[in-house]
Design a protein around this motif. Structure first.
Motif, PDB file in Angstrom:
ATOM      1  N   LEU A  66       0.838  -1.192   0.000  1.00 34.74           N
ATOM      2  CA  LEU A  66       0.000   0.000   0.000  1.00 34.74           C
ATOM      3  C   LEU A  66       0.875   1.244   0.000  1.00 34.74           C
ATOM      4  O   LEU A  66       1.992   1.235   0.503  1.00 34.74           O
ATOM      5  CB  LEU A  66      -0.914   0.008   1.228  1.00 34.74           C
ATOM      6  CG  LEU A  66      -1.839  -1.196   1.381  1.00 34.74           C
ATOM      7  CD1 LEU A  66      -2.617  -1.099   2.677  1.00 34.74           C
ATOM      8  CD2 LEU A  66      -2.785  -1.299   0.206  1.00 34.74           C
ATOM      9  N   ASP A  67       0.333   2.302  -0.565  1.00 32.80           N
ATOM     10  CA  ASP A  67       1.037   3.582  -0.583  1.00 32.80           C
ATOM     11  C   ASP A  67       0.794   4.319   0.729  1.00 32.80           C
ATOM     12  O   ASP A  67      -0.361   4.557   1.103  1.00 32.80           O
ATOM     13  CB  ASP A  67       0.545   4.455  -1.738  1.00 32.80           C
ATOM     14  CG  ASP A  67       0.801   3.819  -3.095  1.00 32.80           C
ATOM     15  OD1 ASP A  67       1.670   2.928  -3.158  1.00 32.80           O
ATOM     16  OD2 ASP A  67       0.148   4.214  -4.075  1.00 32.80           O
ATOM     17  N   GLY A  68       1.871   4.692   1.422  1.00 32.26           N
ATOM     18  CA  GLY A  68       1.739   5.466   2.641  1.00 32.26           C
ATOM     19  C   GLY A  68       1.130   6.832   2.352  1.00 32.26           C
ATOM     20  O   GLY A  68       1.449   7.467   1.346  1.00 32.26           O
ATOM     21  N   THR A  69       0.248   7.295   3.233  1.00 33.44           N
ATOM     22  CA  THR A  69      -0.510   8.523   2.990  1.00 33.44           C
ATOM     23  C   THR A  69      -0.058   9.696   3.854  1.00 33.44           C
ATOM     24  O   THR A  69      -0.535  10.808   3.656  1.00 33.44           O
ATOM     25  CB  THR A  69      -2.000   8.279   3.281  1.00 33.44           C
ATOM     26  OG1 THR A  69      -2.137   7.833   4.639  1.00 33.44           O
ATOM     27  CG2 THR A  69      -2.577   7.232   2.343  1.00 33.44           C
ATOM     28  N   GLY A  70       0.803   9.464   4.822  1.00 40.10           N
ATOM     29  CA  GLY A  70       1.167  10.521   5.754  1.00 40.10           C
ATOM     30  C   GLY A  70       0.098  10.752   6.810  1.00 40.10           C
ATOM     31  O   GLY A  70       0.127  11.742   7.527  1.00 40.10           O
ATOM     32  N   THR A  71      -0.854   9.819   6.913  1.00 45.69           N
ATOM     33  CA  THR A  71      -1.927   9.908   7.913  1.00 45.69           C
ATOM     34  C   THR A  71      -1.978   8.605   8.700  1.00 45.69           C
ATOM     35  O   THR A  71      -1.216   7.680   8.447  1.00 45.69           O
ATOM     36  CB  THR A  71      -3.300  10.134   7.232  1.00 45.69           C
ATOM     37  OG1 THR A  71      -3.641   8.970   6.478  1.00 45.69           O
ATOM     38  CG2 THR A  71      -3.268  11.344   6.315  1.00 45.69           C
TER      39      THR A  71
ATOM     40  N   LEU B 244      -4.950   3.907   6.178  1.00 50.87           N
ATOM     41  CA  LEU B 244      -4.627   3.372   4.862  1.00 50.87           C
ATOM     42  C   LEU B 244      -5.844   2.595   4.375  1.00 50.87           C
ATOM     43  O   LEU B 244      -6.487   1.889   5.149  1.00 50.87           O
ATOM     44  CB  LEU B 244      -3.445   2.405   4.927  1.00 50.87           C
ATOM     45  CG  LEU B 244      -2.050   2.964   4.952  1.00 50.87           C
ATOM     46  CD1 LEU B 244      -1.044   1.831   4.850  1.00 50.87           C
ATOM     47  CD2 LEU B 244      -1.824   3.955   3.835  1.00 50.87           C
ATOM     48  N   ARG B 245      -6.117   2.706   3.102  1.00 50.67           N
ATOM     49  CA  ARG B 245      -7.224   1.943   2.521  1.00 50.67           C
ATOM     50  C   ARG B 245      -6.681   0.656   1.917  1.00 50.67           C
ATOM     51  O   ARG B 245      -5.769   0.673   1.098  1.00 50.67           O
ATOM     52  CB  ARG B 245      -7.920   2.768   1.446  1.00 50.67           C
ATOM     53  CG  ARG B 245      -9.056   2.015   0.798  1.00 50.67           C
ATOM     54  CD  ARG B 245      -9.741   2.852  -0.246  1.00 50.67           C
ATOM     55  NE  ARG B 245     -10.661   2.023  -1.017  1.00 50.67           N
ATOM     56  CZ  ARG B 245     -11.275   2.415  -2.090  1.00 50.67           C
ATOM     57  NH1 ARG B 245     -11.073   3.636  -2.557  1.00 50.67           N
ATOM     58  NH2 ARG B 245     -12.092   1.614  -2.733  1.00 50.67           N
TER      59      ARG B 245
ATOM     60  N   GLU C 189       4.538   8.835   3.958  1.00 51.72           N
ATOM     61  CA  GLU C 189       4.201   8.914   2.540  1.00 51.72           C
ATOM     62  C   GLU C 189       5.215   8.146   1.714  1.00 51.72           C
ATOM     63  O   GLU C 189       6.397   8.144   2.003  1.00 51.72           O
ATOM     64  CB  GLU C 189       4.159  10.374   2.090  1.00 51.72           C
ATOM     65  CG  GLU C 189       2.957  11.129   2.593  1.00 51.72           C
ATOM     66  CD  GLU C 189       2.846  12.505   1.962  1.00 51.72           C
ATOM     67  OE1 GLU C 189       3.180  12.630   0.778  1.00 51.72           O
ATOM     68  OE2 GLU C 189       2.433  13.427   2.670  1.00 51.72           O
TER      69      GLU C 189
ATOM     70  N   LEU D 111     -11.928  10.429  -0.297  1.00 53.75           N
ATOM     71  CA  LEU D 111     -10.941  10.499   0.771  1.00 53.75           C
ATOM     72  C   LEU D 111     -10.034  11.717   0.657  1.00 53.75           C
ATOM     73  O   LEU D 111      -9.044  11.824   1.359  1.00 53.75           O
ATOM     74  CB  LEU D 111     -10.066   9.242   0.775  1.00 53.75           C
ATOM     75  CG  LEU D 111     -10.761   7.959   1.219  1.00 53.75           C
ATOM     76  CD1 LEU D 111      -9.818   6.796   1.103  1.00 53.75           C
ATOM     77  CD2 LEU D 111     -11.250   8.087   2.643  1.00 53.75           C
ATOM     78  N   ARG D 112     -10.349  12.631  -0.251  1.00 53.77           N
ATOM     79  CA  ARG D 112      -9.489  13.820  -0.383  1.00 53.77           C
ATOM     80  C   ARG D 112      -9.623  14.706   0.835  1.00 53.77           C
ATOM     81  O   ARG D 112     -10.645  14.746   1.496  1.00 53.77           O
ATOM     82  CB  ARG D 112      -9.866  14.586  -1.635  1.00 53.77           C
ATOM     83  CG  ARG D 112      -9.491  13.839  -2.910  1.00 53.77           C
ATOM     84  CD  ARG D 112      -9.948  14.595  -4.120  1.00 53.77           C
ATOM     85  NE  ARG D 112     -11.403  14.657  -4.149  1.00 53.77           N
ATOM     86  CZ  ARG D 112     -12.104  15.293  -5.075  1.00 53.77           C
ATOM     87  NH1 ARG D 112     -11.474  15.922  -6.031  1.00 53.77           N
ATOM     88  NH2 ARG D 112     -13.414  15.295  -5.047  1.00 53.77           N
TER      89      ARG D 112
END
Length: 201
Positions: free
Chosen positions: A56-61, A64-65, A107, A194-195
């Motif tokens: 999964l791509d890290g989101t900085g939050t 994660l989906r 991220e 999710l934006r």
């Protein structure tokens, strides 16, 4: 498997002249068709939980989906410059999402590796419903008899010329088509946006 060889042998579809290897192949085919025609394979809503690994791509939050609903987190690693960092004990499943307790997922592209048990949460607790098993048994039986039609239907009876043909079926068995409709999935998160920042208030 949704239907095992032993379960098929105990059903009304078993014939003494059937080859066990062919029956197992037909059951695998029927299970694949069941999952494909109900859209469950596409979204990971397995009736029996399966273990899957994904990046999964890290989101900085903290969220994660995941591509499939997560029933149990088995292993989570964040890939860093110094090597993989295990964070399994600090990650909790929330349906299609993973929540990190002790910080954020940094991220990055494919920098979070997840190994998890995934599947439909409803049936993970209840077990496989009998009508789903019946659909798989019948699809396997049709495959064994070579009567399956993906588009259209094979008719054995003779209709008068004035009677219109019945509408085509998906599998060649209207009852199986009805069962498939009850398990069909639309995109579970298709309209979720999710934006924007995901922050604690």
């Amino acid at each position: 498997m949704i239907v095992t060889l032993e379960e098929f042998r105990e059903s009304r579809y078993w014939r003494d002249n059937m080859d066990e290897a062919q029956v197992e192949e037909a059951l695998r085919y029927a299970e694949e068709r069941f999952y494909a025609l109900t859209n469950r394979a596409k979204y990971g809503y397995w009736l029996e939980p399966k273990v899957e690994e994904f990046a999964l791509d890290g989101t900085g939050t903290r969220l994660l989906r995941a591509p499939s609903p997560v029933l149990e987190v088995l292993e989570v690693q964040v890939l860093t410059e110094t090597g993989p960092l295990p964070i399994t004990e600090n990650v909790r499943p929330r349906g299609h999402f993973l929540y990190r307790l002790d910080g954020v997922f940094p991220e990055g592209v494919g920098n979070v590796r997840v190994k998890a048990k995934v599947g439909d949460p409803l049936y993970a607790r209840r077990g496989i419903p009998e009508d789903a098993k019946e659909a798989v048994r019948r699809l396997a039986f049709l495959k064994l008899l070579r009567h399956v039609r993906i588009a259209g239907e094979q008719l054995d009876e003779h209709r008068p010329p004035t009677e219109p043909p019945p509408p085509p079926t998906l599998t060649g068995d209207r009852e199986v088509d009805g069962i498939l409709k009850t398990y069909y999935l639309t995109p579970p998160l298709g309209y979720l946006d999710l934006r924007g920042p995901v922050e604690e208030a």
